[in-house]
Every structure is written in structure tokens, then in C-alpha cells.
Scaffold this motif. Sequence first.
Motif, short mmCIF file in Angstrom:
data_model
loop_
_atom_site.label_atom_id
_atom_site.label_comp_id
_atom_site.label_asym_id
_atom_site.label_seq_id
_atom_site.Cartn_x
_atom_site.Cartn_y
_atom_site.Cartn_z
N ALA A 92 58.31 26.87 50.35
CA ALA A 92 57.55 27.45 51.46
C ALA A 92 58.39 28.45 52.23
N LEU A 93 59.66 28.14 52.41
CA LEU A 93 60.55 29.08 53.09
C LEU A 93 60.69 30.37 52.28
N ALA A 94 60.87 30.24 50.97
CA ALA A 94 61.01 31.42 50.13
C ALA A 94 59.75 32.26 50.15
N VAL A 95 58.59 31.64 50.00
CA VAL A 95 57.32 32.38 50.00
C VAL A 95 57.11 33.05 51.36
N LEU A 102 57.71 40.18 42.58
CA LEU A 102 56.36 40.75 42.44
C LEU A 102 55.74 41.04 43.81
N VAL A 103 55.87 40.08 44.71
CA VAL A 103 55.25 40.20 46.03
C VAL A 103 55.91 41.31 46.85
N THR A 104 57.23 41.44 46.72
CA THR A 104 57.92 42.46 47.51
C THR A 104 57.93 43.82 46.83
N SER A 105 57.34 43.90 45.66
CA SER A 105 57.21 45.21 45.01
C SER A 105 55.99 45.92 45.60
N HIS A 106 55.45 46.84 44.90
CA HIS A 106 54.32 47.61 45.42
C HIS A 106 52.97 46.97 45.11
N PRO A 155 50.29 44.20 45.91
CA PRO A 155 49.94 43.27 46.99
C PRO A 155 49.37 41.95 46.45
N LEU A 156 50.24 41.05 46.05
CA LEU A 156 49.80 39.78 45.47
C LEU A 156 50.41 38.59 46.21
N LEU A 157 50.31 38.57 47.53
CA LEU A 157 50.91 37.48 48.29
C LEU A 157 50.35 36.11 47.92
N PHE A 158 49.11 36.04 47.51
CA PHE A 158 48.47 34.77 47.19
C PHE A 158 49.09 34.09 45.97
N VAL A 159 49.86 34.80 45.17
CA VAL A 159 50.44 34.24 43.95
C VAL A 159 51.44 33.13 44.30
N GLY A 160 51.96 33.12 45.50
CA GLY A 160 52.90 32.07 45.91
C GLY A 160 52.26 30.71 46.10
N PHE A 161 50.97 30.65 46.34
CA PHE A 161 50.32 29.36 46.61
C PHE A 161 50.38 28.37 45.45
N PRO A 162 50.14 28.80 44.21
CA PRO A 162 50.29 27.83 43.11
C PRO A 162 51.70 27.26 43.02
N LEU A 163 52.71 28.08 43.35
CA LEU A 163 54.09 27.57 43.34
C LEU A 163 54.28 26.50 44.41
N LEU A 164 53.71 26.73 45.58
CA LEU A 164 53.80 25.74 46.65
C LEU A 164 53.14 24.42 46.25
N ILE A 165 51.99 24.52 45.61
CA ILE A 165 51.29 23.32 45.16
C ILE A 165 52.11 22.59 44.10
N TRP A 166 52.63 23.34 43.14
CA TRP A 166 53.47 22.76 42.10
C TRP A 166 54.69 22.06 42.73
N ALA A 167 55.36 22.76 43.62
CA ALA A 167 56.55 22.19 44.26
C ALA A 167 56.22 20.93 45.04
N ALA A 168 55.11 20.94 45.76
CA ALA A 168 54.74 19.79 46.58
C ALA A 168 54.37 18.58 45.73
N ALA A 202 56.71 37.03 52.11
CA ALA A 202 55.57 37.57 52.86
C ALA A 202 56.05 38.45 54.01
N VAL A 203 57.11 38.02 54.70
CA VAL A 203 57.65 38.82 55.80
C VAL A 203 58.20 40.15 55.27
N ILE A 204 58.92 40.09 54.17
CA ILE A 204 59.47 41.32 53.58
C ILE A 204 58.34 42.27 53.19
N ALA A 205 57.32 41.72 52.53
CA ALA A 205 56.19 42.55 52.11
C ALA A 205 55.46 43.13 53.32
N GLY A 206 55.28 42.32 54.36
CA GLY A 206 54.62 42.81 55.57
C GLY A 206 55.43 43.89 56.27
N ALA A 207 56.74 43.70 56.33
CA ALA A 207 57.60 44.71 56.96
C ALA A 207 57.58 46.00 56.14
#
Length: 180
Positions: free
Chosen positions: A154-157, A123-127, A129-142, A161-166
Motif C-alpha cells: 500500500a505504501l509503494a502504490v 507503468l504507473v509513473t510512466s505516461h 494513466p493506469l493507477l488502478f493496476v495497483g489494486f490487484p497487487l494490494l488484494i494479492w498482498a493482503a 500515485a503521488v509521483i504520477a499525480g505530481a
Amino acid sequence: MLAIAAGNTVAPVCSYLLLRRTGFHTDLDRLRDALALIFLGAFTGMLVSATTGSGTLFLAGALSPRDFWPTWSVWWTGDAMGVLVVTPVLLVLRSARPPRHARPARWAEALLLVAATAAVGLLVTSHVPLLFVGFPLLIWAAFRFQLAGAAPCALAVSIFAVIAGARDQARSPVTTCSPR
């Protein structure tokens, strides 16, 4: 180039020596260890690579005096963030063992987290712009999987983000600076 390679090699060695001197535990099970990784391993140790790299470019004439500090700050930030994102994953992998007596529901939850992270990555690397969607996953994982779940997530998110930014950078129009 040799000086830049030397600086990029010496920086993590300095970080290692600083962490070792403070009694750093690789389990990251104490607040003291997390703070040491942040302030000594990432922020302090990476001063060497940023300063050596930017200084070498400046002395070689590839960097103007006015571009030194912006280049230095990007270099330092990139190296420091690399330490903060990659080091916990390496520390987890170093001591990774399959959990004993894990219930099937726990395995299912871990697989669901991996699938959700992959879906967010798509989703994030598509068109969209929903980079913030990764934060709930980080919280869940932690919360549910502690460092063993949070570090790879965190590495995956970060990669997403880098791919989406590039991708966004490649699509943005090229701007030119007027001569000063």
C-alpha cells in the motif's frame, strides 16, 4: 513556523495517547485496532495539526478567510492518509522477523509480488494513466501475506500515485484566477 511545527508534533502524540487509552494492539489483529487507528489515530489526532497549521497561516495573514477551510481539509486529509499508509508499515517493521519454515515457493511468490509491484510502479509513473493496476497487487498482498505484505505494498502504490499525480500536475497548463 514554530506553532506549525508544534502542532505537527503534538498531533501524533495525541494520536498515540488516544490509541493507548483504548488498549490498542500494535499487531492490528483485531477489527477494533484497525478502527481505532483510522478514527482515533488518523482522523481525530490529525485535527490538531490541520487546525494549528491552518490557524497559524490565517493569523499570520498568509491565508485568507475564504481559503482557511480548503487549506484545512487538504492538510487534515494529507496527515490522516499519511498515518493510515505509513503507520502499518512501521508496525510491521517493528515486529518483522524472517518467517520460519517458509517453503521456497512462498519466497518465490513474495519476490514475484515485489517484482510485480515494481513493474506496476514503472507503468504507473510512466505516461500511461493506469493507477488502478495497483489494486490487484494490494488484494494479492493482503490475502497471501496479510499485514506484512499489504502495508508495504500500500505504501509503494501510494508513492507511485503521488509521483504520477505530481508528474501530471507539472505537465498541466498553468491556470490563473481572475481577481474577485
